[in-house]
Design a protein around this motif. Structure first.
Motif, mmCIF file in Angstrom:
data_model
loop_
_atom_site.group_PDB
_atom_site.id
_atom_site.type_symbol
_atom_site.label_atom_id
_atom_site.label_comp_id
_atom_site.label_asym_id
_atom_site.label_seq_id
_atom_site.Cartn_x
_atom_site.Cartn_y
_atom_site.Cartn_z
ATOM 1 N N VAL A 125 -77.098 11.829 -41.740
ATOM 2 C CA VAL A 125 -75.663 12.054 -41.511
ATOM 3 C C VAL A 125 -75.477 13.061 -40.378
ATOM 4 O O VAL A 125 -74.642 12.864 -39.486
ATOM 5 C CB VAL A 125 -74.958 12.515 -42.804
ATOM 6 C CG1 VAL A 125 -73.488 12.838 -42.533
ATOM 7 C CG2 VAL A 125 -75.078 11.460 -43.905
ATOM 8 N N ALA A 126 -76.267 14.129 -40.384
ATOM 9 C CA ALA A 126 -76.176 15.129 -39.316
ATOM 10 C C ALA A 126 -76.488 14.507 -37.964
ATOM 11 O O ALA A 126 -75.814 14.817 -36.967
ATOM 12 C CB ALA A 126 -77.127 16.297 -39.606
ATOM 13 N N ARG A 127 -77.475 13.629 -37.901
ATOM 14 C CA ARG A 127 -77.807 12.971 -36.629
ATOM 15 C C ARG A 127 -76.645 12.121 -36.114
ATOM 16 O O ARG A 127 -76.478 11.978 -34.895
ATOM 17 C CB ARG A 127 -79.054 12.103 -36.791
ATOM 18 C CG ARG A 127 -80.327 12.905 -36.840
ATOM 19 C CD ARG A 127 -81.537 12.014 -36.946
ATOM 20 N NE ARG A 127 -82.745 12.806 -36.853
ATOM 21 C CZ ARG A 127 -83.889 12.499 -37.451
ATOM 22 N NH1 ARG A 127 -83.991 11.403 -38.187
ATOM 23 N NH2 ARG A 127 -84.936 13.280 -37.315
ATOM 24 N N LYS A 128 -75.856 11.566 -37.018
ATOM 25 C CA LYS A 128 -74.718 10.740 -36.601
ATOM 26 C C LYS A 128 -73.519 11.588 -36.174
ATOM 27 O O LYS A 128 -72.739 11.167 -35.325
ATOM 28 C CB LYS A 128 -74.307 9.805 -37.736
ATOM 29 C CG LYS A 128 -75.303 8.696 -37.994
ATOM 30 C CD LYS A 128 -74.889 7.831 -39.161
ATOM 31 C CE LYS A 128 -75.973 6.790 -39.409
ATOM 32 N NZ LYS A 128 -75.757 6.070 -40.661
ATOM 33 N N LEU A 129 -73.365 12.762 -36.774
ATOM 34 C CA LEU A 129 -72.161 13.556 -36.548
ATOM 35 C C LEU A 129 -72.333 14.741 -35.605
ATOM 36 O O LEU A 129 -71.343 15.236 -35.062
ATOM 37 C CB LEU A 129 -71.633 14.086 -37.892
ATOM 38 C CG LEU A 129 -71.174 13.048 -38.908
ATOM 39 C CD1 LEU A 129 -70.769 13.736 -40.205
ATOM 40 C CD2 LEU A 129 -70.028 12.226 -38.345
ATOM 41 N N LEU A 130 -73.555 15.220 -35.428
ATOM 42 C CA LEU A 130 -73.791 16.442 -34.655
ATOM 43 C C LEU A 130 -74.748 16.166 -33.501
ATOM 44 O O LEU A 130 -75.605 15.287 -33.603
ATOM 45 C CB LEU A 130 -74.399 17.527 -35.552
ATOM 46 C CG LEU A 130 -73.697 17.834 -36.872
ATOM 47 C CD1 LEU A 130 -74.507 18.829 -37.683
ATOM 48 C CD2 LEU A 130 -72.282 18.336 -36.625
ATOM 49 N N LEU A 131 -74.623 16.934 -32.460
ATOM 50 C CA LEU A 131 -75.562 16.849 -31.341
ATOM 51 C C LEU A 131 -76.344 18.157 -31.302
ATOM 52 O O LEU A 131 -75.826 19.189 -30.856
ATOM 53 C CB LEU A 131 -74.808 16.617 -30.020
ATOM 54 C CG LEU A 131 -75.678 16.415 -28.784
ATOM 55 C CD1 LEU A 131 -76.642 15.240 -28.989
ATOM 56 C CD2 LEU A 131 -74.814 16.184 -27.567
ATOM 57 N N LEU A 132 -77.564 18.123 -31.824
ATOM 58 C CA LEU A 132 -78.414 19.309 -31.917
ATOM 59 C C LEU A 132 -79.783 19.010 -31.322
ATOM 60 O O LEU A 132 -80.222 17.854 -31.294
ATOM 61 C CB LEU A 132 -78.588 19.727 -33.387
ATOM 62 C CG LEU A 132 -77.314 20.025 -34.185
ATOM 63 C CD1 LEU A 132 -77.665 20.281 -35.640
ATOM 64 C CD2 LEU A 132 -76.583 21.211 -33.592
ATOM 65 N N ALA A 133 -80.485 20.042 -30.914
ATOM 66 C CA ALA A 133 -81.855 19.884 -30.408
ATOM 67 C C ALA A 133 -82.816 19.554 -31.550
ATOM 68 O O ALA A 133 -83.789 18.840 -31.367
ATOM 69 C CB ALA A 133 -82.303 21.141 -29.687
#
Length: 177
Positions: free
Chosen positions: A127-135
């Protein structure tokens, strides 16, 4: 993304990355959630099948998991894993990289000739990969980005609490989109 009304947040601490290669669960943490209320908690240290290797000792000792602690307070997986399955019941399982955790639990269930868990699972990592842009999407990084306090990592119950709060924040973000 609607929040399931009843779910269980799960985390395991292990001696390695692959249960089929002899790596063991050494701690399990879970919380049963109804709405946003914690209505049950499951925490257990688990005796590993062999002494902890030096690299595992170094990794986990910083958070208080030692061979001596596991020898003194750990339960056999044959007892702990079925208790966990009963605790989870039919609930949706939420976890950060949840297939990792389920892989270890299901490997233990196979060794016990018991049915594996087939519950619906929600992975906060995905879910985080779909909603957030992080390193990096490590739990600590996602938690920091979402301003979720994380007192320490790599203890099962602490990671469960952090994952639960990350899940709530991700659901809020998804509902705004």
């Amino acid at each position: 993304m609607p929040t399931p009304l009843d779910f269980v947040v799960l985390d395991v601490e292990t001696t390695g990355l692959d249960p089929t290669q002899g790596h063991d669960v050494i701690e399990i943490g879970a919380q049963k959630i109804h709405g946003r209320d914690v209505v049950g908690e499951f925490v257990s240290l688990v005796k590993p099948s062999r002494p902890l290797p030096a690299d595992v000792v170094a990794f986990h000792a910083q958070n208080g998991i030692t061979q001596a602690l596991l020898d003194a307070e750990g339960k056999l997986p044959d007892a702990v894993v079925p208790e966990l399955v009963t605790f989870i019941g039919p609930a949706v399982i939420v976890g950060h990289n949840v297939q990792f955790d389920l892989g270890f639990i299901n490997e233990h269930l196979k060794r016990l000739n018991r049915p594996v868990l087939t519950n619906q699972a929600i992975d906060t990592l995905e879910v985080a990969r779909k909603l957030l842009l992080l390193a990096s999407y490590r739990l600590s990084n996602v938690a920091a980005y979402l301003k979720v306090p994380q007192p320490s990592a790599h203890r099962a119950l602490v990671d469960v609490i952090t994952t639960r709060e990350v899940f709530y924040k991700l659901v809020e973000r998804a509902q705004k989109k």
